[in-house]
Scaffold this motif. Structure first.
Motif, PDB file in Angstrom:
ATOM      1  N   LYS A 140       0.842  -1.191   0.000  1.00 43.81           N
ATOM      2  CA  LYS A 140       0.000   0.000   0.000  1.00 43.81           C
ATOM      3  C   LYS A 140       0.882   1.247   0.000  1.00 43.81           C
ATOM      4  O   LYS A 140       1.776   1.402   0.825  1.00 43.81           O
ATOM      5  CB  LYS A 140      -0.917   0.001   1.226  1.00 43.81           C
ATOM      6  CG  LYS A 140      -2.061   1.000   1.124  1.00 43.81           C
ATOM      7  CD  LYS A 140      -3.104   0.762   2.197  1.00 43.81           C
ATOM      8  CE  LYS A 140      -4.285   1.687   1.987  1.00 43.81           C
ATOM      9  NZ  LYS A 140      -5.350   1.477   2.994  1.00 43.81           N
ATOM     10  N   GLY A 141       0.611   2.139  -0.965  1.00 43.05           N
ATOM     11  CA  GLY A 141       1.441   3.321  -1.137  1.00 43.05           C
ATOM     12  C   GLY A 141       2.390   3.192  -2.315  1.00 43.05           C
ATOM     13  O   GLY A 141       2.884   4.198  -2.826  1.00 43.05           O
ATOM     14  N   PHE A 142       2.655   1.958  -2.768  1.00 42.52           N
ATOM     15  CA  PHE A 142       3.442   1.747  -3.976  1.00 42.52           C
ATOM     16  C   PHE A 142       2.569   2.076  -5.193  1.00 42.52           C
ATOM     17  O   PHE A 142       1.331   2.033  -5.104  1.00 42.52           O
ATOM     18  CB  PHE A 142       3.930   0.303  -4.045  1.00 42.52           C
ATOM     19  CG  PHE A 142       5.084  -0.012  -3.133  1.00 42.52           C
ATOM     20  CD1 PHE A 142       6.349  -0.246  -3.647  1.00 42.52           C
ATOM     21  CD2 PHE A 142       4.908  -0.071  -1.755  1.00 42.52           C
ATOM     22  CE1 PHE A 142       7.423  -0.541  -2.816  1.00 42.52           C
ATOM     23  CE2 PHE A 142       5.970  -0.355  -0.907  1.00 42.52           C
ATOM     24  CZ  PHE A 142       7.236  -0.587  -1.440  1.00 42.52           C
ATOM     25  N   PRO A 143       3.160   2.393  -6.323  1.00 47.47           N
ATOM     26  CA  PRO A 143       2.370   2.811  -7.497  1.00 47.47           C
ATOM     27  C   PRO A 143       1.244   1.850  -7.867  1.00 47.47           C
ATOM     28  O   PRO A 143       0.156   2.279  -8.247  1.00 47.47           O
ATOM     29  CB  PRO A 143       3.421   2.902  -8.603  1.00 47.47           C
ATOM     30  CG  PRO A 143       4.685   3.230  -7.886  1.00 47.47           C
ATOM     31  CD  PRO A 143       4.613   2.489  -6.590  1.00 47.47           C
ATOM     32  N   GLU A 144       1.492   0.542  -7.755  1.00 47.06           N
ATOM     33  CA  GLU A 144       0.487  -0.432  -8.176  1.00 47.06           C
ATOM     34  C   GLU A 144      -0.723  -0.494  -7.254  1.00 47.06           C
ATOM     35  O   GLU A 144      -1.740  -1.121  -7.575  1.00 47.06           O
ATOM     36  CB  GLU A 144       1.114  -1.831  -8.283  1.00 47.06           C
ATOM     37  CG  GLU A 144       1.669  -2.382  -6.991  1.00 47.06           C
ATOM     38  CD  GLU A 144       3.137  -2.080  -6.775  1.00 47.06           C
ATOM     39  OE1 GLU A 144       3.817  -2.875  -6.096  1.00 47.06           O
ATOM     40  OE2 GLU A 144       3.610  -1.034  -7.286  1.00 47.06           O
ATOM     41  N   SER A 145      -0.653   0.158  -6.086  1.00 48.48           N
ATOM     42  CA  SER A 145      -1.778   0.136  -5.143  1.00 48.48           C
ATOM     43  C   SER A 145      -2.788   1.251  -5.422  1.00 48.48           C
ATOM     44  O   SER A 145      -3.823   1.328  -4.757  1.00 48.48           O
ATOM     45  CB  SER A 145      -1.271   0.248  -3.702  1.00 48.48           C
ATOM     46  OG  SER A 145      -0.665   1.509  -3.459  1.00 48.48           O
TER      47      SER A 145
END
Length: 311
Positions: A141-146
């Protein structure tokens, strides 16, 4: 100022503060105190020396953009809906982006040329918790894919097209999730500030070119600091949350409410190393020099250096 060749002009706090010129200070001490985030050290001096000159600079840019918009539509011989000036604010978790965004919003709204300034965070564009769980992304959560990037791009497209009725999803840090069916209504503000950790990142799919969030920005700011300081601030903030918001039985992190100080420090350290530090190195820090302006903080959380990209 730095005399070496660089795309940026570098200012100390003292040099930058002089650029406020005769701009009056429009905020009260109480207002400044209300802008502070958890564990932040925002002061009237910092607002006056750092953010007030910045608001003057942004005022010049916004007015120039408004004149260009009018001139272009006069040239085309048509009327157009008002298009907001969009400012992006990026930086690591725990560095103080939200405080910076609130201060800039307040100062810019005091200028008569652009009194309507809206603030939206990208937290609301995170996939809902159940979707993240289905995708196995809760630990990312917080990474681009999230993020639901298409949703965010569609939102910015509507705003930049002059749509008078655009909704931004609301996020609850208590629930650690998007709030169902609740929105912030955006209706052709003079300025829109978009704050989020990954807003300066570019799309990486070169086979199918896509718009990036930053393509919609008229101006961008990166809030920077030494990683050791950000880590310390993050741990200190986590321990404060354990004694405050995590005490709420409805909080997603209520399980941390009874931690000892040592336990809280250890858990915060592990979260930082496993998630936030990786995200900083892989996704956030590489975008720093895409920003038009970098606010560099010192150990006391105050901005001590400003880098402005040369035109």
């Amino acid at each position: 100022m730095n005399g070496t060749y660089s795309p940026y002009i570098t200012f100390t706090e003292k040099e930058w503060s002089k650029l406020r010129s005769v701009t009056p200070f429009p905020l009260t001490k109480e207002e400044v105190e209300n802008f502070r985030g958890i564990n932040d050290k925002l002061s009237v001096r910092e607002v006056s020396n750092i953010y007030l000159p910045l608001s003057r600079l942004l005022n010049l840019y916004v007015k120039a953009s408004q004149m260009l918009f009018k001139g272009t539509h006069d040239f085309l011989g048509k009327q157009g809906s008002k298009v907001p000036y969009i400012i992006g604010i990026a930086g690591s978790v725990g560095v103080g982006k939200s405080t910076t965004a609130r201060v800039i919003q307040a100062l810019l709204s005091r200028w008569p040329e652009h009194p309507r300034v809206d603030l939206v965070t990208t937290d609301g564009f995170l996939y809902p918790k159940h979707v993240l769980e289905e995708k196995g992304l809760m630990h990312r959560k917080g990474f681009p894919e999230s993020y639901d990037t298409k949703y965010l791009i569609d939102f910015l497209t509507a705003v930049k097209s002059g749509d008078p009725h655009v909704n931004a999803p609301l996020y609850s840090h208590v629930l650690y999730d998007r709030v169902p069916d609740e929105y912030t209504h955006i209706s052709q503000p003079d300025i829109l500030i978009l704050e989020g950790i990954n807003v300066l990142q570019q799309m990486q799919n070169f086979e199918t070119p896509q718009l990036s969030v930053s393509d919609f920005f008229d101006f961008s700011i990166y809030v920077d600091a030494d990683e050791s300081d950000i880590f310390r601030w993050y741990v200190e903030r986590f321990k404060i949350f354990c004694q405050t918001s995590f005490q709420n039985p409805d909080s997603y992190f209520h399980r941390y409410a009874s931690l000892s100080e040592e336990e809280a420090t250890n858990i915060a350290t592990n979260i930082w190393k496993d998630i936030n530090q990786k995200n900083l190195h892989e996704n956030i820090l590489p975008t720093r020099y895409r920003a038009d302006l970098i606010l560099r903080k010192g150990q006391d959380h105050g901005v001590e250096k400003i880098r402005m990209k040369q035109l």
